[in-house]
Enzyme design. Structure first.
Site, short mmCIF file in Angstrom:
data_model
loop_
_atom_site.label_atom_id
_atom_site.label_comp_id
_atom_site.label_asym_id
_atom_site.label_seq_id
_atom_site.Cartn_x
_atom_site.Cartn_y
_atom_site.Cartn_z
N ARG A 269 0.59 -1.15 0.01
CA ARG A 269 -0.09 -0.02 -0.04
C ARG A 269 0.92 1.31 -0.18
O ARG A 269 1.82 1.42 0.85
CB ARG A 269 -0.85 -0.18 1.09
N GLU A 364 -14.10 -20.04 28.20
CA GLU A 364 -13.33 -20.92 28.79
C GLU A 364 -12.61 -20.16 30.01
O GLU A 364 -11.64 -20.38 30.31
CB GLU A 364 -12.10 -21.33 27.97
#
Ligand SMILES: Cc1cc2nc3c(=O)[nH]c(=O)nc-3n(C[C@H](O)[C@H](O)[C@H](O)COP(=O)(O)OP(=O)(O)OC[C@H]3O[C@@H](n4cnc5c(N)ncnc54)[C@H](O)[C@@H]3O)c2cc1C
Length: 381
Positions: A269, A364
């Protein structure tokens, strides 16, 4: 300690990396749009033995040790997190109770099908009133003859709509509660009195489904108790402890992928007549992303090595989960920044990783709960 992999694990690592890059990645966008994992990818994963990585060879699995599993889950983390969630919930929290704590009868009956990926596994602890405080279970199991009668509702259960076997935690002695009054059961999807409830609409993890489990006088044979009656809470802690190392490994793999995508975009870019990678502001982001990811990898591998050495890993597993999930979120945020507007649109995978990263700080055991566990251990000295 961290660099020398056994040749067979190194070979499997390469194989999984190739599978992820060549077979799964091309379908990531489709999974995202259709909220469904193509069946042929699941069949390929079965052929590669991915559903059996944590199941011993005598039951048809690959029987990797904790380091081996971490290495493979790291590779899987490089691709669509919803796809990986199906496999990791099965091989991690869905299987560990059976592999480590169940009777030979239960292992013989269920593990071969699970290793082959023919029977998908799920882990059911959370309930509407029992999230972070998993001791507050309301699901009850009462012994009647040679059966247990289970009543209650679980929610947010990963794989629920596609699973065949569930490790389910229920209160068997209210007075004792977590100290001897919770028991783990292996419940099949077709047991009478068991239905799947509402499937959740989620921020991310497309293709991975979570849903309610509803037990109404569900009959469970006594032989389907996993481990000892009353010892279910300790079992849940053990299963989650090992699961957290797997979650951390997946997060590290996702970070690796995001760093590669970001570095490559930054070199391509151009703005102000030069690649954006020439700006120190971009380089510093990449440097922080890489450094934190490497630190997360080391914590994860340390915890995995400790499991393989038979050491208690409660604190280290929590540290790995806490740090790796936080790093995953920071890395995903920086990846969006480096990609500018392209980081925010669905044509690029970055925004998907950004959304999928968020859940790793919640499930979790939330990161606040991980800090509580770590602090308790630190204060114990
Ligand atoms: C996509 C997804 C998949 C899941 N998969 C499964 C699964 O397969 N099996 C399963 O059993 N569960 C699963 N869960 C449930 C998950 O583990 C819980 O959502 C998680 O443990 C948090 O519980 P909770 O949502 O009830 O939040 P709560 O416990 O209500 O917490 C809300 C907030 O309060 C904070 N908090 C709570 N107590 C304390 C405290 N003492 N100190 C400081 N802060 C605190 C929490 O950290 C959090 O920030 C899944 C959830 C999701 C969203």
């Amino acid at each position: 300690m961290f660099t020398q992999l056994k040749p067979e694990i190194d070979q499997m690592k390469q194989m999984v990396r190739n599978y992820v890059e060549r077979e799964v990645e091309p379908y990531a966008q489709q999974i995202e749009e259709e909220d469904k994992i193509p069946q042929h990818l699941i069949e390929q994963a079965k052929e590669l033995g991915l559903f059996g990585i944590s199941i011993p060879e005598e039951y048809g699995g690959i029987g990797l040790n904790a380091v081996g599993k971490a290495v493979i889950l790291e590779q899987l983390g490089r691709t669509h997190n919803g796809f990986v969630s199906l496999i990791s919930a099965h091989t991690g929290i869905g299987s560990t109770g059976l592999v480590k704590l169940a009777s030979p009868y239960l292992k013989d009956k269920y593990l071969p099908g699970m290793a082959a990926g023919e029977k998908i596994a799920a882990f059911a602890l959370s309930e509407p009133a029992a999230g972070s405080d998993a001791t507050n279970l309301e699901t009850r199991a009462v012994k009647r003859g040679d059966k247990w009668i289970v009543n209650g509702t679980k929610h947010f259960i990963t794989n629920a709509p596609v699973a065949d076997v569930f490790t389910v935690f229920a209160l068997t002695d209210k007075e004792k509660g977590a100290k001897g009054g919770i028991t783990a059961f292996l419940i099949e999807k077709d047991f009478p009195g068991f239905t799947i409830g509402k499937i959740d609409k989620k921020m991310g993890l497309r293709g991975s489904y979570t849903a309610q489990l509803i037990f109404e006088d569900c009959e469970v044979p006594d032989v389907n108790v996993i481990g000892e009656v009353g010892m279910g809470y300790l079992s849940a802690l053990k299963i989650l402890g090992e699961g957290r190392v797997g979650l951390a490994a997946r997060a590290v793999g996702s970070c690796d992928k995001l760093i590669e995508l970001s570095a490559s975009y930054a070199k391509e870019r151009k703005q102000f007549g030069k690649p954006i990678a020439d700006n120190q502001a971009i380089q510093w982001m990449l440097a922080d992303m890489a450094t934190e990811t490497e630190a997360a990898r080391m914590l994860t591998l340390k915890a995995a090595h400790m499991i393989d050495d038979g050491k208690k890993v409660i604190k280290e597993a929590s540290m790995a989960k806490l740090f790796a999930s936080d790093v995953f979120n920071r890395v995903a945020d920086k990846a969006v920044q480096i990609h500018g507007g392209m980081g925010y649109v669905a044509d690029y995978p970055i925004e998907r990783f950004y959304r999928d990263a968020r859940i790793t700080k919640i499930y979790e055991g939330t990161n606040e709960i991980q800090r509580l566990i770590i602090a308790r251990k630190v204060l114990e000295g």
